[in-house]
Design a protein around this motif. Sequence first.
Motif, PDB file in Angstrom:
ATOM      1  N   UNK A  28     -11.222  27.044  -2.010  1.00 36.19           N
ATOM      2  CA  UNK A  28     -10.175  26.364  -2.773  1.00 36.19           C
ATOM      3  C   UNK A  28      -9.871  27.110  -4.066  1.00 36.19           C
ATOM      4  N   UNK A  29     -10.908  27.598  -4.751  1.00 34.69           N
ATOM      5  CA  UNK A  29     -10.692  28.378  -5.972  1.00 34.69           C
ATOM      6  C   UNK A  29      -9.941  29.677  -5.660  1.00 34.69           C
ATOM      7  N   UNK A  30     -10.312  30.344  -4.553  1.00 34.68           N
ATOM      8  CA  UNK A  30      -9.626  31.569  -4.157  1.00 34.68           C
ATOM      9  C   UNK A  30      -8.153  31.296  -3.855  1.00 34.68           C
ATOM     10  N   UNK A  31      -7.882  30.208  -3.147  1.00 35.84           N
ATOM     11  CA  UNK A  31      -6.499  29.856  -2.832  1.00 35.84           C
ATOM     12  C   UNK A  31      -5.722  29.508  -4.095  1.00 35.84           C
ATOM     13  N   UNK A  32      -6.374  28.860  -5.043  1.00 36.02           N
ATOM     14  CA  UNK A  32      -5.719  28.500  -6.292  1.00 36.02           C
ATOM     15  C   UNK A  32      -5.325  29.756  -7.071  1.00 36.02           C
ATOM     16  N   UNK A  33      -6.217  30.729  -7.128  1.00 35.35           N
ATOM     17  CA  UNK A  33      -5.920  31.988  -7.823  1.00 35.35           C
ATOM     18  C   UNK A  33      -4.765  32.705  -7.129  1.00 35.35           C
ATOM     19  N   UNK A  34      -4.816  32.749  -5.809  1.00 37.36           N
ATOM     20  CA  UNK A  34      -3.737  33.400  -5.039  1.00 37.36           C
ATOM     21  C   UNK A  34      -2.410  32.667  -5.237  1.00 37.36           C
ATOM     22  N   UNK A  35      -2.444  31.347  -5.221  1.00 32.39           N
ATOM     23  CA  UNK A  35      -1.231  30.566  -5.427  1.00 32.39           C
ATOM     24  C   UNK A  35      -0.645  30.835  -6.813  1.00 32.39           C
ATOM     25  N   UNK A  36      -1.500  30.881  -7.829  1.00 27.82           N
ATOM     26  CA  UNK A  36      -1.021  31.148  -9.189  1.00 27.82           C
ATOM     27  C   UNK A  36      -0.353  32.519  -9.276  1.00 27.82           C
ATOM     28  N   UNK A  37      -0.950  33.517  -8.612  1.00 30.65           N
ATOM     29  CA  UNK A  37      -0.368  34.857  -8.619  1.00 30.65           C
ATOM     30  C   UNK A  37       0.983  34.854  -7.911  1.00 30.65           C
ATOM     31  N   UNK A  38       1.040  34.243  -6.727  1.00 24.73           N
ATOM     32  CA  UNK A  38       2.290  34.214  -5.976  1.00 24.73           C
ATOM     33  C   UNK A  38       3.355  33.393  -6.690  1.00 24.73           C
ATOM     34  N   UNK A  39       2.944  32.334  -7.340  1.00 26.04           N
ATOM     35  CA  UNK A  39       3.881  31.512  -8.086  1.00 26.04           C
ATOM     36  C   UNK A  39       4.501  32.315  -9.230  1.00 26.04           C
ATOM     37  N   UNK A  40       3.680  33.087  -9.917  1.00 23.27           N
ATOM     38  CA  UNK A  40       4.181  33.943 -10.987  1.00 23.27           C
ATOM     39  C   UNK A  40       5.135  35.005 -10.460  1.00 23.27           C
ATOM     40  N   UNK A  41       4.788  35.594  -9.320  1.00 26.74           N
ATOM     41  CA  UNK A  41       5.660  36.601  -8.730  1.00 26.74           C
ATOM     42  C   UNK A  41       6.981  35.981  -8.282  1.00 26.74           C
ATOM     43  N   UNK A  42       6.923  34.774  -7.763  1.00 31.54           N
ATOM     44  CA  UNK A  42       8.147  34.096  -7.339  1.00 31.54           C
ATOM     45  C   UNK A  42       9.073  33.870  -8.535  1.00 31.54           C
ATOM     46  N   UNK A  43       8.513  33.367  -9.634  1.00 32.26           N
ATOM     47  CA  UNK A  43       9.325  33.144 -10.833  1.00 32.26           C
ATOM     48  C   UNK A  43       9.920  34.466 -11.334  1.00 32.26           C
ATOM     49  N   UNK A  44       9.122  35.516 -11.312  1.00 29.70           N
ATOM     50  CA  UNK A  44       9.599  36.828 -11.742  1.00 29.70           C
ATOM     51  C   UNK A  44      10.716  37.323 -10.824  1.00 29.70           C
ATOM     52  N   UNK A  45      10.573  37.100  -9.526  1.00 27.72           N
ATOM     53  CA  UNK A  45      11.596  37.523  -8.567  1.00 27.72           C
ATOM     54  C   UNK A  45      12.900  36.757  -8.785  1.00 27.72           C
ATOM     55  N   UNK A  46      12.797  35.465  -9.055  1.00 24.29           N
ATOM     56  CA  UNK A  46      14.001  34.669  -9.305  1.00 24.29           C
ATOM     57  C   UNK A  46      14.725  35.177 -10.551  1.00 24.29           C
ATOM     58  N   UNK A  47      13.977  35.455 -11.606  1.00 23.74           N
ATOM     59  CA  UNK A  47      14.582  35.998 -12.828  1.00 23.74           C
ATOM     60  C   UNK A  47      15.243  37.343 -12.524  1.00 23.74           C
ATOM     61  N   UNK A  48      14.586  38.175 -11.733  1.00 23.42           N
ATOM     62  CA  UNK A  48      15.128  39.486 -11.387  1.00 23.42           C
ATOM     63  C   UNK A  48      16.420  39.341 -10.572  1.00 23.42           C
ATOM     64  N   UNK A  49      16.428  38.434  -9.622  1.00 19.87           N
ATOM     65  CA  UNK A  49      17.636  38.201  -8.816  1.00 19.87           C
ATOM     66  C   UNK A  49      18.773  37.712  -9.711  1.00 19.87           C
ATOM     67  N   UNK A  50      18.450  36.835 -10.639  1.00 20.71           N
ATOM     68  CA  UNK A  50      19.483  36.366 -11.572  1.00 20.71           C
ATOM     69  C   UNK A  50      20.014  37.503 -12.436  1.00 20.71           C
TER      70      UNK A  50
END
Length: 75
Positions: A28-50
Amino acid sequence: MNSDLIESLTPIALAVISAVTAWQGKKLRELSVRFDKLSGQFRSAVVHIRDWQRWDRTGRIGDTPTIPDDLIDEV
């Protein structure tokens, strides 16, 4: 089952339950860390697309938007 058998198996059952719980906690901790990383990348990608959309709407003036550092390995 008699009570002696139950008493003798209880510590084993508790040990197994404890081990499984610890393993699940680690996963669960590993998945949480991975989710946080992917969530950050998603936000960065959305900003980049904008940024790209803004650049396109304004007549494509100037240099194209640069890829954020956290997305370079993903592109």
